[in-house]
Design a protein around this motif. Structure first.
Motif, short mmCIF file in Angstrom:
data_model
loop_
_atom_site.label_atom_id
_atom_site.label_comp_id
_atom_site.label_asym_id
_atom_site.label_seq_id
_atom_site.Cartn_x
_atom_site.Cartn_y
_atom_site.Cartn_z
N TYR A 7 16.24 -23.98 6.80
CA TYR A 7 14.89 -24.47 7.54
C TYR A 7 14.06 -25.68 6.82
N ASP A 8 13.70 -25.29 5.54
CA ASP A 8 12.96 -26.47 4.84
C ASP A 8 13.78 -27.75 4.48
N LEU A 9 15.09 -27.52 4.60
CA LEU A 9 15.90 -29.09 4.55
C LEU A 9 15.71 -29.87 5.80
N MET A 10 15.86 -28.97 6.82
CA MET A 10 15.70 -29.54 8.14
C MET A 10 14.21 -30.36 8.34
N GLU A 11 13.16 -29.56 7.77
CA GLU A 11 11.92 -30.08 7.84
C GLU A 11 11.52 -31.38 6.88
N VAL A 235 22.70 -20.59 14.40
CA VAL A 235 21.27 -21.22 14.90
C VAL A 235 20.05 -20.31 14.08
N ILE A 236 20.55 -19.37 13.50
CA ILE A 236 19.18 -18.47 12.95
C ILE A 236 18.94 -18.62 11.46
N GLN A 237 17.61 -18.84 11.32
CA GLN A 237 17.27 -19.40 10.24
C GLN A 237 16.01 -18.58 9.84
N GLY A 247 9.60 -16.41 6.00
CA GLY A 247 10.79 -15.39 5.95
C GLY A 247 10.86 -14.82 7.43
N ARG A 248 10.13 -14.95 8.27
CA ARG A 248 10.64 -14.62 9.54
C ARG A 248 11.93 -15.17 10.04
N LEU A 249 12.77 -14.40 10.83
CA LEU A 249 13.98 -15.14 11.23
C LEU A 249 13.84 -15.54 12.74
N VAL A 250 13.98 -16.93 12.87
CA VAL A 250 13.98 -17.45 14.21
C VAL A 250 14.95 -18.52 14.50
N TYR A 251 14.97 -18.91 15.99
CA TYR A 251 15.76 -20.08 16.27
C TYR A 251 14.68 -21.24 16.32
N PRO A 252 14.90 -22.12 15.32
CA PRO A 252 14.00 -23.30 14.97
C PRO A 252 13.91 -24.09 16.08
N GLY A 253 12.72 -24.57 16.29
CA GLY A 253 12.46 -25.53 17.60
C GLY A 253 13.22 -26.99 17.33
N ASP A 302 9.25 -22.59 17.35
CA ASP A 302 10.36 -21.76 17.11
C ASP A 302 10.36 -20.42 17.84
N MET A 303 11.41 -20.10 18.31
CA MET A 303 11.23 -18.48 18.86
C MET A 303 11.95 -17.70 17.85
#
Length: 425
Positions: A7-11, A235-237, A247-253, A302-303
Motif C-alpha cells: 500500500y505504501d509503495l503504491m502511494e 487486490v487486498i492490502q 492496518g485495515r484491510l481494503v481494496y485500495p482506490g 478505498d473500500m
C-alpha cells in the motif's frame, strides 16, 4: 504486514509522479527559456501541470460544489448540506434549499461504493434539486476509518440503507445508481418483510448488476475467471502507516482506478495527449471539460476488504440477489414480498459495465408486484455514465423518472385511501 508495504509503495509511486510533474512544470516555466524559441519547453510545462494535477487528485475528496439552485420564484436559493445520520462508514446527507418550502417529491440517491466518492453523482443531484428535496448516501473512505470502528460488509451496507429509508419515511423515492442497485432492492425487500410501513414509495434502479449472468461484461468475466482466494491475494492490502485506518484491510482506490482506466486505456491516453497539446497552446482552462471530468474520475477511495469480497462472492459469483436467496443477519430476504413499492429499471444500450439485461432482471424477481407497478427504459446509444449524469440522463431519463415518481405517488395515495376511487353518483 506485507500488504502495508504494498500500500505504501503504491502511494510512494503516486507521490513520486506528482513530484515529477511539479518539477517539470517549475523547471520548464523559468522566464529564461523565453530566450530559446523552442516548443519543447511549453510542452514540458504543460505535461508537468497536467501530471501534477492528475496524481494530486487521486487523494483529494472532491467538493460537491452545489451552492445555489433556482427556485420556482425565479430567485437563486442557497444550498446547505446537512448530515442527518452520521455513521462510521457513511452518512445520510440532505441538500437543504434555504428559503424554499418542502417539495412534494423527496428523493434518496443511493450513491455507488465502487471506488469513487458519492460526488460522482454531483450532476445528478444538481439536476434533481430544482424539482425535489434530495438526500444522498455519503460513503466514507475506508483508509480514514480506524480499525476500532469494526467491519463493514454487504450486510452492513444493506442495514445502513434500511436505517436511512426508515428515517426518511414511506413517501421517499429511492434511486440506486450502479453498484448499490441489488442492495437497494434487498433493503426494500427486507423492509417489506420486517417493517412494511417503512417501505419507500418507489424504487428506481439505474444500471446495476441485479443478475450479472444476464449479460456478460469485463466486470463479470473477471469475477468468473478468478477464485476468491486469488482475488484476495491480488487486490487486498493493509492501509499504510500515515492514514487513520492504518492496518485495515481494503481494496485500495488506486488499484481500482488502474482497473477503470485499463478498460478504456486508448480513450484515456488520447484524452490526456490532447489536453497536453491544448495546454501547450494555451487553450486549456482550469474548469474545462477535461479537468471537470478527470478531477472527479481520478479521485478514488478505498473500500473495506470485507465489503468488496462479500460483494464479489455474493452478488457476482453466487448470484444471491438474482436467485432470491440473499440473507441479512440470518434472515431470508424475499424480494417477492415487495407488493407496494413501484419499481423502475433504467439501462444504457452501450453500457459496458452493467450491460442491458442485468438490471432488468429485477422486474422478474418482483413477483408480488402487478405489471402496472413495474416500468423499464433502455436508453439508445447511452453508456454507463450517461444514464445517470450525461446528456441522456438530462434530456430523456430524468423526465421519465420524475413522471414515474408522480404517477406512483398518486397511485399509492389511492391504494391507501380506496374511498377516493369511488365516484359520486
Amino acid at each position: 504486514m506485507k500488504g502495508v508495504y504494498s500500500y505504501d509503495l503504491m502511494e510512494s509511486v503516486r507521490n513520486t509522479n506528482e513530484w515529477l510533474g511539479a518539477s517539470a512544470r517549475a523547471m520548464a516555466s523559468y522566464p529564461v527559456w523565453g530566450l530559446v524559441p523552442h516548443p519543447m519547453f511549453k510542452v514540458m510545462s504543460a505535461w508537468g501541470r497536467i501530471t501534477e494535477r492528475s496524481f494530486a487528485r487521486m487523494v483529494i475528496k472532491p467538493d460537491w460544489g452545489i451552492r445555489t439552485v433556482v427556485g420556482a420564484d425565479g430567485r437563486d436559493h442557497l444550498v446547505d448540506i446537512q448530515s442527518l445520520i452520521a455513521s462510521p462508514f457513511g452518512d445520510l446527507i440532505q441538500f437543504g434549499v434555504l428559503g424554499r418550502d418542502p417539495m412534494p417529491r423527496r428523493v434518496l440517491l443511493v450513491a455507488p461504493m465502487s471506488g469513487h466518492y458519492s460526488t460522482l453523482l454531483r450532476s445528478t443531484v444538481a439536476s434533481l434539486l430544482p424539482d425535489c428535496d434530495v438526500y444522498v448516501t455519503d460513503w466514507h473512505n475506508a483508509r480514514d476509518i480506524p480499525v476500532s470502528k469494526g467491519k463493514f460488509d454487504i450486510e452492513d451496507y444493506t442495514l445502513y440503507l434500511v436505517e436511512f429509508m426508515r428515517h426518511l419515511g414511506p413517501d421517499i423515492h429511492v434511486v440506486a445508481v450502479c453498484q448499490p442497485a441489488p442492495i437497494a432492492l434487498a433493503a426494500t425487500a427486507y423492509l417489506a418483510g420486517e417493517d412494511p410501513a417503512a417501505q419507500p414509495c418507489t424504487l428506481t434502479l439505474i444500471g446495476g448488476p441485479i443478475d450479472p449472468d444476464a449479460a456478460p461484461t469485463e466486470v463479470t468475466d473477471f469475477g468468473r475467471r478468478l477464485t476468491m482466494g486469488q482475488i484476495e491475494h491480488l487486490v487486498i492490502q493493509h492501509v499504510g502507516f500515515k492514514s487513520a485506518g492504518a492496518g485495515r484491510l481494503v481494496y485500495p482506490g488506486l488499484l481500482q482506478l488502474a482497473s477503470f482506466i485499463s478498460m478504456n486505456l486508448d480513450r484515456h491516453a488520447q484524452a490526456f495527449s490532447n489536453q497536453i497539446l491544448r495546454a501547450a497552446k494555451g487553450e486549456d482552462g482550469e474548469r474545462d471539460a477535461h479537468n471537470r471530468f478527470y478531477d472527479e474520475y481520478l479521485s478514488v477511495m478505498d473500500m473495506t476488504a470485507e465489503f468488496y469480497l462479500s460483494t464479489v462472492e455474493r452478488i457476482f459469483k453466487k448470484r444471491e440477489i438474482a436467485r432470491n436467496c440473499f440473507e441479512v443477519e440470518g434472515k431470508q430476504v424475499d424480494i417477492g414480498k415487495i407488493t407496494d413499492v413501484a419499481v423502475m429499471v433504467v439501462e444504457g444500450e452501450e453500457d459496458d459495465i452493467s450491460a442491458p439485461g442485468q438490471c432488468a432482471a429485477a422486474l422478474g424477481l418482483c413477483t408480488g408486484l402487478p405489471d402496472s407497478m413495474k416500468d423499464s427504459h433502455l436508453e439508445p446509444g447511452a453508456g454507463h455514465y450517461g444514464i445517470f449524469a450525461g446528456k441522456s440522463w438530462r434530456n430523456n431519463i430524468r423526465p421519465l423518472v420524475l413522471d414515474f415518481f408522480d404517477r406512483n405517488s398518486e397511485g399509492k395515495r389511492k391504494r391507501k385511501n380506496p374511498r377516493n376511487n369511488i365516484r359520486a353518483v
